[in-house]
Design a protein around this motif. Sequence first.
Motif, PDB file in Angstrom:
ATOM      1  N   THR A 280     -20.634  -9.537  20.634  1.00 37.46           N
ATOM      2  CA  THR A 280     -19.323  -9.757  21.001  1.00 37.46           C
ATOM      3  C   THR A 280     -18.535 -10.844  20.312  1.00 37.46           C
ATOM      4  O   THR A 280     -17.314 -10.728  20.595  1.00 37.46           O
ATOM      5  N   ASP A 281     -19.104 -11.954  19.785  1.00 37.53           N
ATOM      6  CA  ASP A 281     -18.459 -12.919  18.990  1.00 37.53           C
ATOM      7  C   ASP A 281     -18.175 -12.378  17.523  1.00 37.53           C
ATOM      8  O   ASP A 281     -19.095 -12.638  16.670  1.00 37.53           O
TER       9      ASP A 281
ATOM     10  N   ASP B   4      -6.808  -9.359  20.775  1.00 33.28           N
ATOM     11  CA  ASP B   4      -7.959 -10.268  20.937  1.00 33.28           C
ATOM     12  C   ASP B   4      -9.413  -9.687  20.972  1.00 33.28           C
ATOM     13  O   ASP B   4     -10.457 -10.356  21.277  1.00 33.28           O
TER      14      ASP B   4
ATOM     15  N   ILE C 226     -15.162  -7.049  22.578  1.00 34.71           N
ATOM     16  CA  ILE C 226     -15.580  -8.369  21.768  1.00 34.71           C
ATOM     17  C   ILE C 226     -14.470  -9.256  21.817  1.00 34.71           C
ATOM     18  O   ILE C 226     -13.384  -9.127  22.458  1.00 34.71           O
ATOM     19  N   GLU C 227     -14.684 -10.375  21.410  1.00 38.68           N
ATOM     20  CA  GLU C 227     -14.025 -11.600  21.327  1.00 38.68           C
ATOM     21  C   GLU C 227     -13.520 -11.776  19.839  1.00 38.68           C
ATOM     22  O   GLU C 227     -14.348 -12.224  19.197  1.00 38.68           O
TER      23      GLU C 227
ATOM     24  N   THR D 109     -11.775 -13.354  16.510  1.00 36.88           N
ATOM     25  CA  THR D 109     -11.444 -14.534  16.053  1.00 36.88           C
ATOM     26  C   THR D 109     -10.886 -14.282  14.332  1.00 36.88           C
ATOM     27  O   THR D 109     -11.731 -13.817  13.678  1.00 36.88           O
TER      28      THR D 109
ATOM     29  N   GLU E 190     -25.481 -19.698  13.401  1.00 39.09           N
ATOM     30  CA  GLU E 190     -25.987 -18.365  14.057  1.00 39.09           C
ATOM     31  C   GLU E 190     -26.367 -17.361  12.906  1.00 39.09           C
ATOM     32  O   GLU E 190     -25.901 -17.407  11.741  1.00 39.09           O
TER      33      GLU E 190
ATOM     34  N   ARG F  83     -23.630 -13.431  15.727  1.00 41.96           N
ATOM     35  CA  ARG F  83     -22.212 -13.039  15.566  1.00 41.96           C
ATOM     36  C   ARG F  83     -21.938 -11.974  14.494  1.00 41.96           C
ATOM     37  O   ARG F  83     -23.067 -11.666  13.853  1.00 41.96           O
TER      38      ARG F  83
ATOM     39  N   PHE G  96     -16.826 -20.866  11.443  1.00 37.56           N
ATOM     40  CA  PHE G  96     -16.992 -19.718  12.553  1.00 37.56           C
ATOM     41  C   PHE G  96     -18.332 -19.427  12.816  1.00 37.56           C
ATOM     42  O   PHE G  96     -18.924 -19.300  13.809  1.00 37.56           O
TER      43      PHE G  96
END
Length: 355
Positions: free
Chosen positions: A47-48, A66, A72-73, A75, A99, A2, A95
Amino acid sequence: MRALVLCGGAGTRLRPITHTSAKQLVPVANKPVLFYGLEAIAQAGITDVGIIVSGIDTEIEQSVGDGSKFGIEATYIIQEVPLGIAHAVLVARDFLGSEDFVLYLGDNFIVGGITGLVDKFRTERPDAQILLTRVPDPTAFGVAELDGKGRLTSLVEKPKEPKSDLALVGVYFFTVAIHEAVRSIDVSWRGELEITHAIQWLVEQRKDVRSTTITGYWKDTGNVIDMLEVNRSVLEEIEPRIQGDVDEVSEIIGRVEIAEGARVRRSRVVGPAIIGTDTVVVDSYIGPYTSISEGCRIEDSEIEFSIVLRDASIKEVRRVHASLIGRSVEVSQAPPVPHAHRLVLGDHSKVEISS
């Protein structure tokens, strides 16, 4: 893997621009600095992405959305009070989970991206991987000291007497080991949880902490001079592209990008330079390393090595140089002031006045 991108902070070194806009959204070559970082993260196959924001305003969220336009996504994670980079890692714990992640400061700029660095970290997986670069004034950065074999021995945040000229670059790679480190350190004299202290804790715990000294272009765009230098660097890579309307008497020299909807009349533009959508340039000179955003008007003026944000106007001004001009700013010539000489002279004086 991430990514955690930091977009908090007040941006005090870029005031007054950052009184009304996040420092990560100040554009270079007509694109916000933050967008270059997000694109680099996406190109590295991550991408996260968690984005640390202050929660005071929503400008970052409105600009990034977004994240889909970057691949990407996104948050959004709120850091109510800017208590340091290590504190941001604490806030983002849920989050990040277990990872591995790259920590990227949203106002940093690295030419060439981070794909190779990400691939190396994924392959070797040390507990932490930091990037270093040599700087003329280490006192403004976190500073690393290496032993004779190039191994990291210490990190000090903004030392008064640096032991090396190796500054921390604002991109870090971590495994889950960093979470124990950020919980184990104390608040610094600056009132923050320093990421340098967390990495130093890992070193003292004999964790595998590695450093890579980069020689490519890197800038922390936290002040005007560095912002202009990044703008210069990006403009060096642009290709000529004329989509706007340029009249026959205007002169376009070198690598110049003129966006659709822009109009150039009776003017000279010397690249590398970029002129944004719906901007009007009339009877003016646009010099090298200049980025003029959308909706601006430059009339009977000269400007070079500068950044002009959207909807600004410059009229009858000679000459604007090395400047950062904010959104909807109006710069114009002052009205003429009568010249006069006020004299108090003693007897037998002789005075020569150049008129």
